[in-house]
Write a protein that holds these residues in place. Sequence first.
Motif, PDB file in Angstrom:
ATOM      1  N   GLU A 163      49.552  39.612  35.545  1.00 30.88           N
ATOM      2  CA  GLU A 163      48.831  39.886  34.327  1.00 30.88           C
ATOM      3  C   GLU A 163      47.535  39.300  35.002  1.00 30.88           C
ATOM      4  O   GLU A 163      47.252  38.533  35.939  1.00 30.88           O
ATOM      5  CB  GLU A 163      49.246  39.034  33.177  1.00 30.88           C
ATOM      6  N   ASP A 164      46.450  39.561  33.954  1.00 30.68           N
ATOM      7  CA  ASP A 164      45.004  38.878  34.193  1.00 30.68           C
ATOM      8  C   ASP A 164      44.988  37.912  33.034  1.00 30.68           C
ATOM      9  O   ASP A 164      45.616  37.875  32.129  1.00 30.68           O
ATOM     10  CB  ASP A 164      43.976  39.653  34.080  1.00 30.68           C
ATOM     11  N   ASP A 165      44.002  36.698  33.241  1.00 30.26           N
ATOM     12  CA  ASP A 165      43.747  35.723  32.311  1.00 30.26           C
ATOM     13  C   ASP A 165      43.802  36.378  30.997  1.00 30.26           C
ATOM     14  O   ASP A 165      44.181  35.564  29.891  1.00 30.26           O
ATOM     15  CB  ASP A 165      42.685  35.008  32.839  1.00 30.26           C
ATOM     16  N   PHE A 166      42.702  37.354  30.826  1.00 29.60           N
ATOM     17  CA  PHE A 166      42.492  37.889  29.331  1.00 29.60           C
ATOM     18  C   PHE A 166      43.724  38.403  28.469  1.00 29.60           C
ATOM     19  O   PHE A 166      43.978  37.996  27.522  1.00 29.60           O
ATOM     20  CB  PHE A 166      41.494  39.116  29.487  1.00 29.60           C
ATOM     21  N   HIS A 167      44.514  39.057  29.331  1.00 33.30           N
ATOM     22  CA  HIS A 167      45.778  39.440  28.419  1.00 33.30           C
ATOM     23  C   HIS A 167      47.040  38.276  28.275  1.00 33.30           C
ATOM     24  O   HIS A 167      47.234  38.290  27.172  1.00 33.30           O
ATOM     25  CB  HIS A 167      46.579  40.726  29.143  1.00 33.30           C
ATOM     26  N   ASN A 168      46.948  37.465  29.335  1.00 33.46           N
ATOM     27  CA  ASN A 168      48.057  36.455  29.216  1.00 33.46           C
ATOM     28  C   ASN A 168      47.418  35.314  28.060  1.00 33.46           C
ATOM     29  O   ASN A 168      48.449  34.625  27.609  1.00 33.46           O
ATOM     30  CB  ASN A 168      48.155  35.947  30.347  1.00 33.46           C
TER      31      ASN A 168
ATOM     32  N   ASP B  49      41.211  35.804  41.709  1.00 28.68           N
ATOM     33  CA  ASP B  49      40.547  36.358  40.605  1.00 28.68           C
ATOM     34  C   ASP B  49      41.188  36.411  39.269  1.00 28.68           C
ATOM     35  O   ASP B  49      41.176  37.332  38.603  1.00 28.68           O
ATOM     36  CB  ASP B  49      40.525  38.265  41.003  1.00 28.68           C
ATOM     37  N   GLU B  50      41.610  35.261  38.938  1.00 24.17           N
ATOM     38  CA  GLU B  50      41.909  35.029  37.612  1.00 24.17           C
ATOM     39  C   GLU B  50      43.494  36.002  37.274  1.00 24.17           C
ATOM     40  O   GLU B  50      43.670  36.243  36.327  1.00 24.17           O
ATOM     41  CB  GLU B  50      41.495  35.248  36.629  1.00 24.17           C
ATOM     42  N   MET B  51      44.331  36.453  38.491  1.00 20.87           N
ATOM     43  CA  MET B  51      45.328  37.208  38.141  1.00 20.87           C
ATOM     44  C   MET B  51      46.548  35.956  38.150  1.00 20.87           C
ATOM     45  O   MET B  51      46.463  35.007  38.861  1.00 20.87           O
ATOM     46  CB  MET B  51      45.752  38.099  39.033  1.00 20.87           C
ATOM     47  N   LEU B  52      47.718  36.443  37.370  1.00 24.62           N
ATOM     48  CA  LEU B  52      48.702  35.474  37.485  1.00 24.62           C
ATOM     49  C   LEU B  52      50.043  35.734  36.902  1.00 24.62           C
ATOM     50  O   LEU B  52      50.131  36.865  36.753  1.00 24.62           O
ATOM     51  CB  LEU B  52      48.553  34.240  36.302  1.00 24.62           C
ATOM     52  N   LEU B  53      51.062  35.207  37.437  1.00 25.67           N
ATOM     53  CA  LEU B  53      52.591  35.889  36.980  1.00 25.67           C
ATOM     54  C   LEU B  53      52.603  35.670  35.258  1.00 25.67           C
ATOM     55  O   LEU B  53      52.294  34.320  35.060  1.00 25.67           O
ATOM     56  CB  LEU B  53      53.530  35.139  37.637  1.00 25.67           C
ATOM     57  N   ARG B  54      52.892  36.553  34.871  1.00 26.51           N
ATOM     58  CA  ARG B  54      52.661  36.335  33.062  1.00 26.51           C
ATOM     59  C   ARG B  54      53.435  35.180  32.758  1.00 26.51           C
ATOM     60  O   ARG B  54      54.676  35.037  33.305  1.00 26.51           O
ATOM     61  CB  ARG B  54      52.954  37.655  32.473  1.00 26.51           C
TER      62      ARG B  54
END
Length: 330
Positions: free
Chosen positions: A127-132, A155-160
């Motif tokens: 996910e990205d920071d915005f949605h999570n 780039d602010e991506m992460l495992l939800r």
Amino acid sequence: MKEWYDKINETDSVDALEEIRIALFGKKGVLAAQFAKMKDVPNEQKGAFAKELNAHKQNLMNEFSAKKIVLQTQALQEAMKAEAIDVSMFSTKSAVGALHPVMETMDRIVEYFSSMNFSVKTGNIVEDDFHNFEALNLPKYHPARDMQDTFYFKDEMLLRTHTSPVQIRTMLENKPPIRMIAPGAVFRRDYDLTHTPMFHQVEGLLVDKEGAVSFANLKFILEDFLKYMFGDVDVRFRPSFFPFTEPSAEVDISCVFCKGEGCRVCSHTGWLEVLGCGIVDSNVFEAVEYKDVSGYAFGLGVERFAMLIHQIGDLRSLFEGDIKLLEQFQ
Ligand code: PHE
């Protein structure tokens, strides 16, 4: 008497030896008959006669006992040989597979909400920071983010960290009303008896016109759902906090182990926490540009449900692939 020593020595079965015992030592046996002859022996020879006969009796009994042990041991060995199981032999029986208890539990949860007309959404695991976080009213540097620390990419991506971003994705892609659940894997930096870095959640979201969705609706469906999953349990709602719901509650069921009496599993409270829920915060609706709506949301951990249903003590054992453990839940 001599021939009896030979007979004993030559016997080759426990049964035959038993016949000899009766013929020799029995009430009407050979030895008894010999002793009966005593009365006809002249007095001065009686002593010698008795002595010899007693010596024979003793020797024959010794022979008999020794032979009995030999024959019994032989019989046992033959039986063991005949009944031996070749553990290296291939079996023609093929193993029947079954769903993992976590998936089976997830299916039951989905089944319940499908029957209540909720659709099933999946979303993204990366996910990205915005949605999570951001759209769920969890701005950057907000301390509530600490509870869900996870694995970051560039780039602010992460495992939800939860299935809540699926709410955001669904609302951004669809107009209200919404009635959805989102089952799936989530990730957090936790590892102990009741936490693993990867686990599964089921999220629920219902959105309708302003004023149409109340806490009473939420309470009704969750109580009904928990009774469907756990049978005849008591359900209670405790005030709590989630950034994306207001008011928020944590939901407990009466302990399935001790029936509310108090035990080690429920920390002697009689209650087990099973899910989080609340009325969707207006900031969340703002983030997805929904106007004049109301809604409720909830989220639960599937492993925790599976553990309580199957009474499994260590959550980590669900991920060890131990067939012996898993087979018990077929
Ligand atoms: N996302 C929350 C968690 O993972 C659970 C939750 C979902 C709570 C929806 C309220 C509403 O802890």
